[in-house]
Motif scaffolding. Structure first.
Motif, PDB file in Angstrom:
ATOM      1  N   GLU A 272       0.800  -1.220   0.000  1.00 56.52           N
ATOM      2  CA  GLU A 272       0.000   0.000   0.000  1.00 56.52           C
ATOM      3  C   GLU A 272       0.837   1.275   0.000  1.00 56.52           C
ATOM      4  OE1 GLU A 272      -3.238  -0.240  -0.537  1.00 56.52           O
ATOM      5  OE2 GLU A 272      -2.922  -2.410  -0.526  1.00 56.52           O
ATOM      6  N   VAL A 273       1.994   1.254   0.631  1.00 57.52           N
ATOM      7  CA  VAL A 273       2.831   2.448   0.697  1.00 57.52           C
ATOM      8  C   VAL A 273       3.891   2.431  -0.402  1.00 57.52           C
ATOM      9  CG1 VAL A 273       4.442   3.775   2.133  1.00 57.52           C
ATOM     10  CG2 VAL A 273       2.418   2.728   3.174  1.00 57.52           C
ATOM     11  N   LYS A 274       4.599   1.320  -0.510  1.00 61.31           N
ATOM     12  CA  LYS A 274       5.663   1.227  -1.514  1.00 61.31           C
ATOM     13  C   LYS A 274       5.131   0.899  -2.910  1.00 61.31           C
ATOM     14  CE  LYS A 274       9.547   1.544  -0.613  1.00 61.31           C
ATOM     15  NZ  LYS A 274      10.398   2.719  -0.651  1.00 61.31           N
ATOM     16  N   GLY A 275       3.902   0.413  -3.004  1.00 62.22           N
ATOM     17  CA  GLY A 275       3.296   0.146  -4.301  1.00 62.22           C
ATOM     18  C   GLY A 275       3.692  -1.170  -4.931  1.00 62.22           C
ATOM     19  N   PHE A 276       4.258  -2.104  -4.157  1.00 64.84           N
ATOM     20  CA  PHE A 276       4.609  -3.416  -4.691  1.00 64.84           C
ATOM     21  C   PHE A 276       3.330  -4.218  -4.902  1.00 64.84           C
ATOM     22  CE2 PHE A 276       8.873  -3.353  -2.192  1.00 64.84           C
ATOM     23  CZ  PHE A 276       9.335  -2.343  -3.008  1.00 64.84           C
ATOM     24  N   ILE A 277       3.138  -4.721  -6.092  1.00 70.05           N
ATOM     25  CA  ILE A 277       1.936  -5.478  -6.416  1.00 70.05           C
ATOM     26  C   ILE A 277       2.144  -6.937  -5.996  1.00 70.05           C
ATOM     27  CG2 ILE A 277       0.416  -6.260  -8.268  1.00 70.05           C
ATOM     28  CD1 ILE A 277       1.418  -3.748  -9.837  1.00 70.05           C
ATOM     29  N   PRO A 278       1.273  -7.475  -5.139  1.00 75.61           N
ATOM     30  CA  PRO A 278       1.439  -8.866  -4.711  1.00 75.61           C
ATOM     31  C   PRO A 278       1.057  -9.842  -5.832  1.00 75.61           C
ATOM     32  CG  PRO A 278      -0.170  -7.727  -3.324  1.00 75.61           C
ATOM     33  CD  PRO A 278       0.207  -6.800  -4.419  1.00 75.61           C
ATOM     34  N   CYS A 279       1.840 -10.902  -5.960  1.00 80.95           N
ATOM     35  CA  CYS A 279       1.526 -11.949  -6.936  1.00 80.95           C
ATOM     36  C   CYS A 279       0.544 -12.939  -6.296  1.00 80.95           C
ATOM     37  CB  CYS A 279       2.802 -12.666  -7.380  1.00 80.95           C
ATOM     38  SG  CYS A 279       3.569 -13.658  -6.080  1.00 80.95           S
ATOM     39  N   THR A 280       0.168 -13.948  -7.034  1.00 79.35           N
ATOM     40  CA  THR A 280      -0.796 -14.930  -6.537  1.00 79.35           C
ATOM     41  C   THR A 280      -0.283 -15.652  -5.301  1.00 79.35           C
ATOM     42  OG1 THR A 280      -1.628 -15.252  -8.783  1.00 79.35           O
ATOM     43  CG2 THR A 280      -2.164 -16.954  -7.179  1.00 79.35           C
ATOM     44  N   LEU A 281       0.969 -16.090  -5.317  1.00 81.30           N
ATOM     45  CA  LEU A 281       1.517 -16.783  -4.151  1.00 81.30           C
ATOM     46  C   LEU A 281       1.631 -15.854  -2.944  1.00 81.30           C
ATOM     47  CD1 LEU A 281       4.233 -19.071  -5.801  1.00 81.30           C
ATOM     48  CD2 LEU A 281       2.097 -19.779  -4.720  1.00 81.30           C
ATOM     49  N   CYS A 282       1.893 -14.582  -3.186  1.00 78.64           N
ATOM     50  CA  CYS A 282       1.901 -13.613  -2.084  1.00 78.64           C
ATOM     51  C   CYS A 282       0.512 -13.515  -1.444  1.00 78.64           C
ATOM     52  CB  CYS A 282       2.346 -12.242  -2.575  1.00 78.64           C
ATOM     53  SG  CYS A 282       4.094 -12.132  -2.989  1.00 78.64           S
TER      54      CYS A 282
END
Length: 175
Positions: free
Chosen positions: A28-38
Motif C-alpha cells: 500500500e505504501v511502496k506500491g509493490f503489487i502482490p503476486c498470486t503466491l503472495c
C-alpha cells in the motif's frame, strides 16, 4: 521454561503483526503489487493476527490448535514461493494476478532475503513459538495457565514497541 511458555503467544503475535503490517506497507505504501503466491501467504498470515490476539485475550491455552495449521500451510507456500523465485526446481507457477511470482522486489544481502523469505521466517517463528508453548505444557504434565495474570498491559506494550521499532528500521533503511 514456564516463563517462555507464557510469553510465546505474545512473541507469536508480535511476529504476526510485523508480517501483516510489513506486507501492507510494501503493497500500500511502496506500491509493490502482490503476486498470486503472495496472496496465498497473506491468506494464511492475516487471520493469525486475529486468532492469536483472541487466544491471548481469552486466555486460551489451546489457541495453538488453530494457529499451527495456518502457520504450517504458510511455511509450505512461502518455501515453494522462495524456491520458485531462486531456483528452477519447479515449473513456473501460473500467476494470474498482477505480476509474475518470480518478481523480486526486495533483494537484501545479495538477493538471499526476499519477500517470500521474510514470510517464511515469520511462519517458522510463529510455528516455533506455538510448538514450544505446547512442549512446555507437556513437560510439566499440566496446561500452563498462560495469561491468567491480571496485568496483560506489559506484554501488549512490549509487542507494540517491537512493531514500532521494526517499522522505524524499515523507514531508516528506505524500504
Amino acid at each position: 521454561m514456564k516463563l517462555f511458555a507464557k510469553l510465546s503467544p505474545y512473541f507469536a503475535l508480535a511476529v504476526a503483526w510485523i508480517a501483516t503490517l510489513g506486507s501492507l506497507y510494501l503493497s500500500e505504501v511502496k506500491g509493490f503489487i502482490p503476486c498470486t503466491l503472495c496472496w496465498y501467504q497473506r491468506i494464511a498470515m492475516y487471520p493469525l493476527t486475529i486468532l492469536i490476539a483472541i487466544g491471548i485475550l481469552r486466555r486460551d491455552a489451546g489457541v495453538r490448535k488453530y494457529v499451527l495449521p495456518l502457520s504450517i500451510i504458510g511455511i509450505f507456500v512461502s518455501a515453494y514461493h522462495y524456491l520458485e523465485q531462486k531456483t528452477d526446481l519447479f515449473p513456473p507457477f501460473p500467476c494470474q494476478m498482477g505480476i509474475s511470482c518470480k518478481a523480486d522486489y526486495l533483494n537484501w544481502f545479495g538477493g538471499v532475503v526476499t519477500i517470500p523469505f521474510l514470510a517464511l521466517m515469520a511462519f517458522l517463528l510463529i510455528t516455533f513459538f506455538m510448538v514450544s508453548s505446547s512442549l512446555a505444557d507437556e513437560e510439566t504434565g499440566e496446561e500452563v495457565e498462560q495469561l491468567k495474570q491480571p496485568t496483560l498491559l506489559l506484554p501488549v506494550l512490549v509487542t507494540i514497541f517491537v512493531v514500532l521499532v521494526c517499522f522505524g528500521f524499515m523507514k531508516a533503511l528506505g524500504v
